[in-house]
Design an enzyme around this catalytic site. Structure first.
Site, PDB file in Angstrom:
ATOM      1  N   THR A  17     -30.629  72.087-111.511  1.00 39.09           N
ATOM      2  CA  THR A  17     -32.040  72.241-111.877  1.00 39.09           C
ATOM      3  C   THR A  17     -32.571  73.611-111.491  1.00 39.09           C
ATOM      4  OG1 THR A  17     -32.475  69.883-111.778  1.00 39.09           O
ATOM      5  CG2 THR A  17     -34.353  71.319-111.385  1.00 39.09           C
ATOM      6  N   SER A  64     -25.065  68.867-111.975  1.00 41.09           N
ATOM      7  CA  SER A  64     -24.109  68.478-110.926  1.00 41.09           C
ATOM      8  C   SER A  64     -23.709  67.014-110.973  1.00 41.09           C
ATOM      9  CB  SER A  64     -24.630  68.856-109.541  1.00 41.09           C
ATOM     10  OG  SER A  64     -25.566  67.933-109.049  1.00 41.09           O
ATOM     11  N   THR A  97     -29.024  69.315-107.276  1.00 37.78           N
ATOM     12  CA  THR A  97     -29.288  68.500-106.092  1.00 37.78           C
ATOM     13  C   THR A  97     -28.511  67.181-106.096  1.00 37.78           C
ATOM     14  OG1 THR A  97     -31.197  67.416-107.130  1.00 37.78           O
ATOM     15  CG2 THR A  97     -31.642  69.400-105.822  1.00 37.78           C
ATOM     16  N   ASP A  98     -28.113  66.715-107.293  1.00 37.27           N
ATOM     17  CA  ASP A  98     -27.620  65.335-107.380  1.00 37.27           C
ATOM     18  C   ASP A  98     -26.327  65.087-106.605  1.00 37.27           C
ATOM     19  OD1 ASP A  98     -29.812  64.595-108.808  1.00 37.27           O
ATOM     20  OD2 ASP A  98     -28.827  64.546-110.763  1.00 37.27           O
TER      21      ASP A  98
HETATM   22  C1  SIN Z   1     -28.293  68.503-111.036  1.00 42.74           C
HETATM   23  O1  SIN Z   1     -27.953  67.916-109.997  1.00 42.74           O
HETATM   24  O2  SIN Z   1     -27.596  69.383-111.553  1.00 42.74           O
HETATM   25  C2  SIN Z   1     -29.559  68.134-111.716  1.00 42.74           C
HETATM   26  C3  SIN Z   1     -30.619  67.680-110.796  1.00 42.74           C
HETATM   27  C4  SIN Z   1     -31.070  68.732-109.823  1.00 42.74           C
HETATM   28  O3  SIN Z   1     -30.493  69.791-109.637  1.00 42.74           O
HETATM   29  O4  SIN Z   1     -32.119  68.434-109.180  1.00 42.74           O
END
Ligand code: SIN
Length: 333
Positions: A17, A64, A97-98
């Site tokens: 993100t 991710s 973040t995932d």
């Molecule tokens: C991801 O994990 O690539 C998408 C969600 C995020 O980064 O918050």
């Protein structure tokens, strides 16, 4: 200070993100992750020029949720190569973040350097009003350039906080303070260029770790125990040739009697079984809510199921298979 004496920091972008873009600045959930290139991310943070000289690389452009073992290998090997260069003082990885907590722990256990390696991310896409990525990136580079961050293993700089890769976990689907280190808390803080560590990492990592990424990624899967669960998932995994199963148990790693029967047979078939908890904080005590001695299982301690899976994969790949030896691994890391 002249800029040529600033430390040189490598920024490795993988997507997420932080590199996301939406059609409308008011959108913070409907966007595409991993579409903005590393140079654009860096250009959005002119203050980086006061902190470090940046060497940038686009390693991948993924959401991710789609993180793969192959990308983990590429990332770990590139970090090791950069860290071996005298002119690189530290490394920052931008990530979604995932699955950030899984990648961070994988790197914590496998990269061989005392130089700071710092992951960061964002909850809002780069196009959003009040995007959090630019400040997180600046803070991550600030931590990576800081002498105190050396030897602390892989770190996560997020929302002004510094977490250890071992303990950090995502705890919100939308909030900009999405990351926590349950039970143990943050390692420190980073704000306005000031980095302060308040505790040190005690479990083994990086140079003290026996593990490395290699050609082998043994099949290790996670099952969850819940009301009415059967042994079906466990039996299917054993039939598919799984080498290890992590159970996200209820409470202190307790497991439904129906699933336990399947796990007993899995252990008899040579599958390594680790008991973790689906609760999100606390620890799973050996021989606590279930008898590891009777089941032939291993308790995950304070590692959540996703991190326990990472450690179990690395241990099995390194030839550690016997339950007692695996338990010692889970105590050391
Ligand atoms: C991801 O994990 O690539 C998408 C969600 C995020 O980064 O918050």
């Amino acid at each position: 200070m002249t800029t040529d004496i600033l430390p040189r920091i490598a920024v490795l972008a993988t997507g997420g993100t932080i590199a996301g873009r939406a059609g409308d600045a008011s959108m913070t959930a409907g966007y595409k992750a991993g579409v903005v290139g590393v140079n654009d991310l860096l250009d959005a943070v002119p203050a980086l020029g006061n902190v470090a000289r940046i060497h940038a690389e686009q390693i991948a452009s993924v959401d991710s949720k789609d993180m793969s073992h192959a990308l983990w290998t590429t990332l770990a090997q590139r970090i090791d190569a950069l860290a071996a260069q005298d002119d690189i003082a530290g490394i920052v990885v931008t990530h979604g973040t995932d699955t950030l907590e899984e990648t961070a722990y994988l790197l914590h256990l496998t990269v061989k350097t005392a130089k700071p390696v710092v992951l960061t991310a964002a909850m809002r896409p780069s196009s959003a009003l009040s995007a959090d990525g630019p400040l997180n990136l600046l803070n991550a580079v600030t931590v990576a350039a800081c002498a105190q961050a050396k030897g602390q293993g892989v770190l996560v700089a997020f929302n002004n906080q510094i977490h250890s890769a071992r303990d950090v976990t995502k705890t919100s689907t939308y909030a900009v303070d999405a990351f926590r280190s349950p039970e143990v808390g943050v390692l420190g803080f980073v704000q306005d260029g000031r980095v302060e560590f308040q505790r040190a990492v005690t479990k083994a990592h990086t140079l003290a770790s026996e593990f490395a990424v290699g050609a082998q990624w043994p099949m290790v899967e996670i099952v969850t125990s819940y009301a009415g669960v059967s042994r079906m998932a466990v039996d299917a995994l054993v039939a598919a040739g799984v080498k290890g199963i992590v159970v996200a148990g209820t409470g202190n790693g307790s497991i439904h009697a129906s699933m336990t029967q399947g796990l007993v047979d899995a252990v008899k078939a040579g599958v390594a079984v680790v008991r973790a908890s689906r609760v999100g904080s606390g620890h799973v005590m050996r021989n606590g809510a279930a008898s590891d001695d009777a089941l032939g299982s291993v308790s995950a301690g304070t590692l959540n199921p996703y991190k326990a899976r990472v450690l179990l994969m690395l241990a099995l790949a390194a030839g550690v298979e016997e339950a007692g030896a695996l338990q010692r691994v889970f105590e050391r890391y």
